[in-house]
Enzyme design. Structure first.
Site, PDB file in Angstrom:
ATOM      1  N   GLY A  97      82.726 120.129 -18.907  1.00 47.47           N
ATOM      2  CA  GLY A  97      83.891 119.605 -19.347  1.00 47.47           C
ATOM      3  C   GLY A  97      84.058 119.744 -21.002  1.00 47.47           C
ATOM      4  O   GLY A  97      84.662 119.278 -21.691  1.00 47.47           O
ATOM      5  N   CYS A 104      77.668 109.278 -25.589  1.00 45.93           N
ATOM      6  CA  CYS A 104      76.570 108.715 -26.362  1.00 45.93           C
ATOM      7  C   CYS A 104      76.113 109.804 -27.692  1.00 45.93           C
ATOM      8  O   CYS A 104      75.953 109.286 -28.774  1.00 45.93           O
ATOM      9  CB  CYS A 104      75.551 108.509 -25.335  1.00 45.93           C
ATOM     10  SG  CYS A 104      73.899 108.429 -26.082  1.00 45.93           S
ATOM     11  N   LYS A 113      74.038 105.763 -34.920  1.00 45.13           N
ATOM     12  CA  LYS A 113      72.959 105.266 -35.599  1.00 45.13           C
ATOM     13  C   LYS A 113      72.509 106.046 -36.751  1.00 45.13           C
ATOM     14  O   LYS A 113      72.170 105.586 -37.637  1.00 45.13           O
ATOM     15  CB  LYS A 113      71.785 105.467 -34.619  1.00 45.13           C
ATOM     16  CG  LYS A 113      72.205 104.993 -33.179  1.00 45.13           C
ATOM     17  CD  LYS A 113      71.761 103.387 -33.344  1.00 45.13           C
ATOM     18  CE  LYS A 113      72.664 102.712 -32.272  1.00 45.13           C
ATOM     19  NZ  LYS A 113      73.941 103.026 -31.888  1.00 45.13           N
ATOM     20  N   GLY A 246      81.818  96.576 -32.578  1.00 40.94           N
ATOM     21  CA  GLY A 246      82.367  96.063 -33.744  1.00 40.94           C
ATOM     22  C   GLY A 246      81.476  95.488 -34.648  1.00 40.94           C
ATOM     23  O   GLY A 246      81.533  95.464 -35.894  1.00 40.94           O
ATOM     24  N   GLU A 248      78.237  96.404 -35.247  1.00 40.91           N
ATOM     25  CA  GLU A 248      77.513  97.528 -35.711  1.00 40.91           C
ATOM     26  C   GLU A 248      78.492  98.318 -36.869  1.00 40.91           C
ATOM     27  O   GLU A 248      78.157  98.679 -37.904  1.00 40.91           O
ATOM     28  CB  GLU A 248      77.237  98.811 -34.626  1.00 40.91           C
ATOM     29  CG  GLU A 248      76.115  98.355 -33.909  1.00 40.91           C
ATOM     30  CD  GLU A 248      75.747  99.488 -32.927  1.00 40.91           C
ATOM     31  OE1 GLU A 248      74.493  99.429 -32.399  1.00 40.91           O
ATOM     32  OE2 GLU A 248      76.250 100.367 -32.834  1.00 40.91           O
ATOM     33  N   GLY A 338      85.891  97.462 -26.061  1.00 43.24           N
ATOM     34  CA  GLY A 338      85.371  97.974 -24.977  1.00 43.24           C
ATOM     35  C   GLY A 338      85.773  99.060 -24.474  1.00 43.24           C
ATOM     36  O   GLY A 338      86.496  99.826 -25.260  1.00 43.24           O
ATOM     37  N   HIS A 524      47.296  92.997 -34.315  1.00 42.40           N
ATOM     38  CA  HIS A 524      47.599  92.300 -35.536  1.00 42.40           C
ATOM     39  C   HIS A 524      47.346  93.132 -36.640  1.00 42.40           C
ATOM     40  O   HIS A 524      46.360  93.710 -36.551  1.00 42.40           O
ATOM     41  CB  HIS A 524      46.429  91.043 -35.462  1.00 42.40           C
ATOM     42  CG  HIS A 524      46.755  90.397 -36.692  1.00 42.40           C
ATOM     43  ND1 HIS A 524      47.897  89.515 -36.982  1.00 42.40           N
ATOM     44  CD2 HIS A 524      45.874  90.322 -38.040  1.00 42.40           C
ATOM     45  CE1 HIS A 524      47.648  88.904 -38.353  1.00 42.40           C
ATOM     46  NE2 HIS A 524      46.642  89.407 -38.808  1.00 42.40           N
TER      47      HIS A 524
END
Length: 544
Positions: A97, A104, A113, A246, A248, A338, A524
């Site tokens: 398409g 994403c 990001k 929202g 982010e 959403g 550690h």
């Protein structure tokens, strides 16, 4: 040269491997011991004949279709399905398409990001107190170039998109730029041409949901699609919805100098988080920043403005009484309420498929159902649906996992994704991540099934690596079945929570009890020792 009967048969049938067995005195039979050579040869001839007939039948079936698999949609889910299909030797086509990478890559995970990374650097460099604690001082004002930040996000999206398309073509996947529409069993139409395949996978993704009464001009009132372009940084912005998207964007906007007001319909801010994590998140992500919020209200009417001339007006009504409670004027409004499935123009009616609120109903093997199973829905042969469009779990990596699962089932290896062990993350500063059930959900499940729930918390303030980074805020919360020791859920807020959650997701998928996790060695000093503390606490031990 004289051929044996077996070799002659292979030559006649066109088998791919030719061999002429040497004369043998006898052959071993698994059920009858030793048999004469001529009998063994006759048996082998019959076996080869059956094998050749099977291969010819399979070849005949394959020649009926243009492809073994057609995938409609080329987001992360469709891409993952295509790669796995090729690894299984299936002739594959993807209808993109003209949107390789889908939401994403182009309008979601990837560019957001990039914005968060840039905004995060600005926030860190402006935090003089934090830098001073590390022995660092920065002279003068910290500035940024909005256009360059926006270009960073756009360039990253384009780069990843190109990589995805190149990987498909390199593996021999045919990328059809048209938008695919079902044209009947085994048929997909695109740009006026019909393509056929033995199996079809639907992966059309989703679209931002815009509530009734909200008018989007994608300039002053916009969804995440418009927000990611970062065409300007408004002085005062309202964000409708306090979920992952929202939150982010509030992180980005406040780092770049905006004031934010959340408008949330539920009774509490960040309603999708474990309540205890939400309280910590409010302390770390809301209160120290230029953010306030309204809860229990709907944005019933949103009217776009004109940048620099006319404000956006937002009418808010009480979520229960529906009475007008406030009118807010802002420079911009982001709609983060959403997403909805992108299934309206798939041609599902051609195969008698009914959707539920737009979602395609599927069974655990990603096979499309004519309607919900609870209403007697039946499997539509050779048709699968993955990703946001089926509503199982609207996450990019879940879509990819479902794509792989669909191919496994197409190959006859029954497979189901365990969605309860799929992790999720919110890439704020600090990050929030979780897998499995919240404490509330676990307790409800325990009451229903008759088991006790326990919890244990590890603290970033007790972690050497977090202290070295000057990032001691946050917790890791482990929720367990006290009777069996099974992990029910893990919730983390803190530095690199999105990376830390994977260990927990893997443990849940492998069904590793917390008693074993508490005995595992963690490097550690690393942040993962926060989990070590929580695991040990769940079995009554102390980490350090």
């Amino acid at each position: 040269m004289r051929l044996s009967s077996t070799c002659l048969l292979l030559a006649i049938t066109g088998a791919t491997a030719f061999f002429c067995p040497k004369p043998m005195p006898h052959l071993m039979s698994a059920t009858r011991g030793f048999v004469p050579a001529h009998v063994a040869t006759a048996q082998r001839v019959r076996e080869v004949s059956r094998d050749v007939s099977h291969r010819q039948g399979a070849l005949f079936m394959a020649e009926q279709f243009d492809y073994d698999v057609i995938i409609v949609g080329c987001g992360v889910g469709g891409h993952g399905a295509a790669l796995h299909a090729r690894s299984e030797g299936l002739k594959t086509a993807v209808f993109s398409g003209r949107d390789v990478g889908g939401t994403c890559v182009n309008r979601g995970c990837v560019p957001s990001k990039a914005l968060l990374a840039a905004a995060g650097r600005v926030r860190e460099m402006k935090d003089a107190h934090h830098l001073k604690a590390l022995g660092i001082s920065v002279e003068g004002d910290i500035t940024y170039d909005r256009a360059s930040v926006a270009a960073h996000a756009a360039n990253l999206a384009n780069k990843v998109k190109g990589n995805l398309e190149n990987s498909l073509k390199a593996l021999g996947v045919d990328v059809v730029e048209a938008k695919g529409v079902l044209a009947g069993p085994h048929k997909v139409m695109g740009d006026g041409k019909v393509f056929t395949a033995k199996d079809i996978i639907l992966a059309p993704g989703s679209l931002p949901f815009v509530p009734p009464g909200v008018t989007c001009d994608e300039k002053t009132v916009f969804t995440s699609d418009g927000g990611l372009r970062l065409e300007r940084v408004p002085e005062y912005v309202a964000i409708i919805g306090s979920g992952y998207i929202g939150l982010e964007f509030s992180d980005v906007y406040t780092a770049l100098g905006s004031e934010v007001t959340f408008i949330e319909a539920m009774d509490r801010i960040m309603p999708t988080f474990d309540p205890e994590i939400a309280r910590v998140a409010e302390r770390l992500l809301i209160k120290p920043r230029a953010i306030d919020y309204r809860t229990g209200v709907f944005a019933s009417k949103v009217t776009p403005g004109i940048p620099g001339e006319k404000p956006v007006t937002i009418e808010m009504i009480d979520a229960k009484t529906k009475e007008l409670v406030e009118v807010l004027e802002v420079d911009a409004c982001m709609v983060a309420t959403g997403r909805v499935p992108n299934t309206k123009e798939l041609g599902l009616e051609e195969l008698g498929v009914e959707t539920f609120r737009g979602f395609v109903q599927v069974d655990e093997n990603m096979r499309v159902l004519t309607k919900p199973e609870t209403e007697g829905g039946e499997v539509v042969p050779n048709l699968y649906c993955i990703g946001d469009a089926n509503g199982k779990l609207m996450l990019a990596h879940a879509a990819s996992a479902q794509g792989v699962s669909a191919i496994e089932n197409i190959k006859g290896r029954k497979h189901a994704v365990d969605h309860n062990t799929v992790p999720a993350a919110c890439f704020t500063h600090p990050e929030v991540a979780f897998v499995g059930l919240s404490e509330e959900q676990a307790k409800a499940k325990g009451e229903k099934e008759g088991f006790k729930v326990g919890k244990s918390i590890g603290h970033f303030r007790a972690n050497s690596k977090a202290l070295a980074e000057g990032e001691p805020d946050g917790i890791a919360k482990v929720v367990v079945n006290k009777d069996t020791g099974d992990l029910l859920g893990v919730h983390i807020i803190g530095l690199h929570a999105a990376d830390l959650i994977q260990e927990c997701a893997n443990a849940m998928a492998a069904k590793t009890p917390v008693s074993e996790l508490a005995m595992m060695v963690h490097t550690h000093p690393t942040l993962c020792e926060v989990l070590d503390e929580a695991f040990k606490g769940a079995v009554g031990r102390t980490a350090h």
